[in-house]
Design a protein around this motif. Structure first.
Motif, PDB file in Angstrom:
ATOM      1  N   MET A   1      17.157  27.245  48.295  1.00 23.25           N
ATOM      2  CA  MET A   1      16.139  26.295  48.718  1.00 23.25           C
ATOM      3  C   MET A   1      15.631  26.675  50.093  1.00 23.25           C
ATOM      4  O   MET A   1      16.379  27.202  50.895  1.00 23.25           O
ATOM      5  CB  MET A   1      16.757  24.896  48.755  1.00 23.25           C
ATOM      6  N   THR A   2      14.358  26.432  50.358  1.00 25.62           N
ATOM      7  CA  THR A   2      13.815  26.627  51.699  1.00 25.62           C
ATOM      8  C   THR A   2      12.947  25.456  52.063  1.00 25.62           C
ATOM      9  O   THR A   2      12.118  25.051  51.263  1.00 25.62           O
ATOM     10  CB  THR A   2      12.842  27.835  51.777  1.00 25.62           C
ATOM     11  N   GLU A 304      14.969  27.770  44.258  1.00 22.91           N
ATOM     12  CA  GLU A 304      15.212  29.024  43.535  1.00 22.91           C
ATOM     13  C   GLU A 304      15.495  28.798  42.063  1.00 22.91           C
ATOM     14  O   GLU A 304      16.439  29.380  41.512  1.00 22.91           O
ATOM     15  CB  GLU A 304      16.363  29.774  44.189  1.00 22.91           C
ATOM     16  N   HIS A 322      13.398  34.929  50.293  1.00 23.09           N
ATOM     17  CA  HIS A 322      14.551  34.015  50.288  1.00 23.09           C
ATOM     18  C   HIS A 322      14.867  33.538  48.865  1.00 23.09           C
ATOM     19  O   HIS A 322      16.003  33.661  48.394  1.00 23.09           O
ATOM     20  CB  HIS A 322      14.225  32.832  51.215  1.00 23.09           C
ATOM     21  N   GLU A 323      13.872  32.993  48.180  1.00 22.11           N
ATOM     22  CA  GLU A 323      14.126  32.451  46.832  1.00 22.11           C
ATOM     23  C   GLU A 323      14.483  33.567  45.854  1.00 22.11           C
ATOM     24  O   GLU A 323      15.271  33.357  44.920  1.00 22.11           O
ATOM     25  CB  GLU A 323      12.923  31.658  46.317  1.00 22.11           C
ATOM     26  N   HIS A 326      18.106  34.442  46.199  1.00 22.20           N
ATOM     27  CA  HIS A 326      18.956  33.446  45.528  1.00 22.20           C
ATOM     28  C   HIS A 326      19.220  33.797  44.066  1.00 22.20           C
ATOM     29  O   HIS A 326      20.182  33.301  43.475  1.00 22.20           O
ATOM     30  CB  HIS A 326      18.290  32.076  45.552  1.00 22.20           C
ATOM     31  N   GLU A 345      22.855  29.732  50.867  1.00 27.20           N
ATOM     32  CA  GLU A 345      21.795  29.682  51.888  1.00 27.20           C
ATOM     33  C   GLU A 345      21.982  30.694  53.020  1.00 27.20           C
ATOM     34  O   GLU A 345      21.008  31.245  53.526  1.00 27.20           O
ATOM     35  CB  GLU A 345      21.670  28.265  52.445  1.00 27.20           C
ATOM     36  N   ALA A 348      20.797  34.020  51.381  1.00 30.46           N
ATOM     37  CA  ALA A 348      19.340  34.122  51.185  1.00 30.46           C
ATOM     38  C   ALA A 348      18.635  34.249  52.530  1.00 30.46           C
ATOM     39  O   ALA A 348      17.629  34.954  52.661  1.00 30.46           O
ATOM     40  CB  ALA A 348      18.831  32.910  50.411  1.00 30.46           C
ATOM     41  N   TYR A 400      22.161  27.467  57.004  1.00 32.39           N
ATOM     42  CA  TYR A 400      21.241  28.597  56.815  1.00 32.39           C
ATOM     43  C   TYR A 400      21.435  29.648  57.914  1.00 32.39           C
ATOM     44  O   TYR A 400      21.718  30.810  57.637  1.00 32.39           O
ATOM     45  CB  TYR A 400      19.787  28.101  56.850  1.00 32.39           C
TER      46      TYR A 400
HETATM   47 ZN   LIG Z   1      17.667  28.650  49.899  1.00 38.26          ZN
END
Ligand SMILES: [Zn+2]
Length: 469
Positions: A1-2, A304, A322-323, A326, A345, A348, A400
């Motif tokens: 997730m972002t 993701e 990032h995704e 994941h 996290e 990623a 993160y």
């Molecule tokens: Zn993430």
């Protein structure tokens, strides 16, 4: 997730919340060995004690959904194929809201009742330990997202042209009855019917679509094991595109026209990002890839979703990286407890640092140094990433950024060659399964021949700003 770059503060403003005492008390009854042949209401997760269930594992979900975008009504049937791990005179599924009209177990009508997010099923004949059984649930209603402990919505989130469907960590149960914990992964088939002109996008490969009487039905299949929170059935007005990469990955992109212009240059990079990540982390773990770029200004994050990440608006390249990372870390190698969320996290986030470093930007060392320069009172040091302390903190900055810093410290301690061997071995050894922090530490020690428990203890579990080597 972002957290979405458009709403940078939203996902980060985690408030302190504790698990209610009454819910925590249920922990005692959770787990696979509850007495009396009952499965139990939880999977034993300390942060989400009612998520998941005891007594069985799901092998396959067959979800048939019909959604009316105007009235927001969902009519659905879920068929779960599961295997009992004990005799089950009674078992639970997780389902939030909605109306259940019928439940069958092995085609026989079963008694059921609702108790909060638990759908408690009493089959006419109890499945024996080791026995495969089939559960069918018919249900309908207006799905509503759940509010996470940090205040953000997840699950079935209505939009102006459909629904943004993102389930981390709890939201799968807002649209289908599930064993709603990443411990239990399964294959999925989706049959989703929406008004003609709308597109329904789920995980995996599109098997076919057919339009009749003003409605279009989309059939999707994800054969690789998937955690319930990574399932999606996002619906909207989308421009779609399909192609196969030179590596044979089937790409399907769905983009809201309002985001198309901004998304195009980033989505064009997807094959090269996957190729770059495959070179670092090992072969891409799924058959299908792609992106769903929705226009969902109230959501505030990207997720993701397996094989096809879901963005609430046109993503930046860093979010795409990032995704995509994941898919290896979080989707293919899954958590057994939400407490280990840094394995998703932190990894990623570190992939973003590596991408920047290897594409003409700041070195990972520079990114680390910039973060490390933050004073001891900064929110970055508010709690240790390996033990965030509650479900409200699992998407906070320490998880993160300090999670990524922990990986960078590992890299400095063992050198690049061994560091990248560890990352690759992690993704390969646990591919399609699960991994814990303790297993990661052990693997890093094995591959490097170094004692690393002190390093991980400092960076993952110690309160306050750690000393850097
Ligand atoms: Zn993430």
């Amino acid at each position: 997730m972002t957290p979405s770059r458009r709403h940078p503060a939203r996902r980060r403003t985690a408030t302190l919340a504790t698990v209610p005492v009454a819910v925590a008390a249920l922990l005692g009854a959770a787990g696979p060995a509850a007495p009396g042949g009952t499965g139990g209401p939880g999977a034993g997760d300390p942060y989400f004690p009612l998520s998941g269930n005891g007594g069985y594992h799901v092998r396959h979900y067959g979800l048939t959904l019909r959604y009316d975008t105007a009235s927001r009504r969902l009519d659905a049937t879920a068929v779960l194929t599961a295997r009992a791990t004990q005799r089950l005179t009674r078992f639970d599924l997780d389902l939030s809201g909605l109306t259940v009209t019928a439940v069958t177990v092995d085609h026989r009508a079963a008694a059921f009742r609702r108790q909060g997010q638990e759908l408690v099923v009493t089959p006419r004949r109890a499945p024996r330990a080791g026995q495969r059984f089939r559960v069918e649930v018919a249900y309908h209603g207006t799905p509503k997202p759940v509010t996470d402990p940090d205040g953000s919505p997840d699950g079935w989130i209505p939009t102006d042209d459909g629904a943004f469907v993102a389930g981390e960590p709890q939201g799968a149960m807002t649209w289908f009855p599930a064993d709603n914990h990443p411990k239990d992964k399964a294959a999925y088939d989706f049959t989703i019917t929406v008004p003609q002109g709308r597109t329904a996008v789920a995980n995996g490969v599109l098997l076919g679509q057919r339009t009749a009487h003003g409605r279009t039905t989309f059939r999707w299949r994800e054969t690789r094991p998937m955690a319930a929170y990574l399932a999606t059935a996002t619906i909207g007005t989308f421009r779609t595109e399909r192609y196969t990469t030179p590596d044979g990955i089937q790409v399907y992109n769905a983009v809201d026209p309002r985001e198309a212009h901004a998304a195009a240059p980033v989505l064009k990079r997807l094959p090269s990002v996957l190729k770059w990540e495959s070179a670092l982390f090992g072969p891409y773990p799924f058959r299908a890839a792609g992106a769903i770029v929705d226009h969902a200004p109230d959501v505030g994050y990207a997720l993701e979703t397996q094989s096809r990440p879901l963005y609430d608006s046109a993503p930046g390249l860093d979010t795409l990286v990032h995704e995509s990372a994941h898919q290896w870390f979080g989707d293919s190698v899954s958590l057994t407890s939400w407490k280990d969320i840094w394995l998703n996290e932190g990894f990623a986030t570190y992939a973003e640092w590596l991408y920047t470093e290897q594409h003409g930007g700041d070195s990972a060392q520079h990114t680390f140094d910039t973060l490390y320069a933050r004073p001891a009172g900064d929110s970055l040091w508010a709690y240790p990433p390996g033990d965030p302390g509650s479900g409200a903190r699992i998407f906070g900055t320490p998880v993160y950024a300090r999670g990524a810093m922990a990986l960078h410290e590992l890299r400095r301690a063992v050198g690049d060659r061994d560091f990248f061997r560890v990352l690759r071995a992690w993704a390969t050894t646990h591919r399609g399964g699960h991994g814990t922090t303790a297993q990661f530490v052990r693997l890093a020690e094995e591959k490097s021949g170094k004692q690393l428990k002190g390093l991980f203890h400092t960076w993952l579990y110690t309160s306050g700003k750690p000393d850097s080597a």
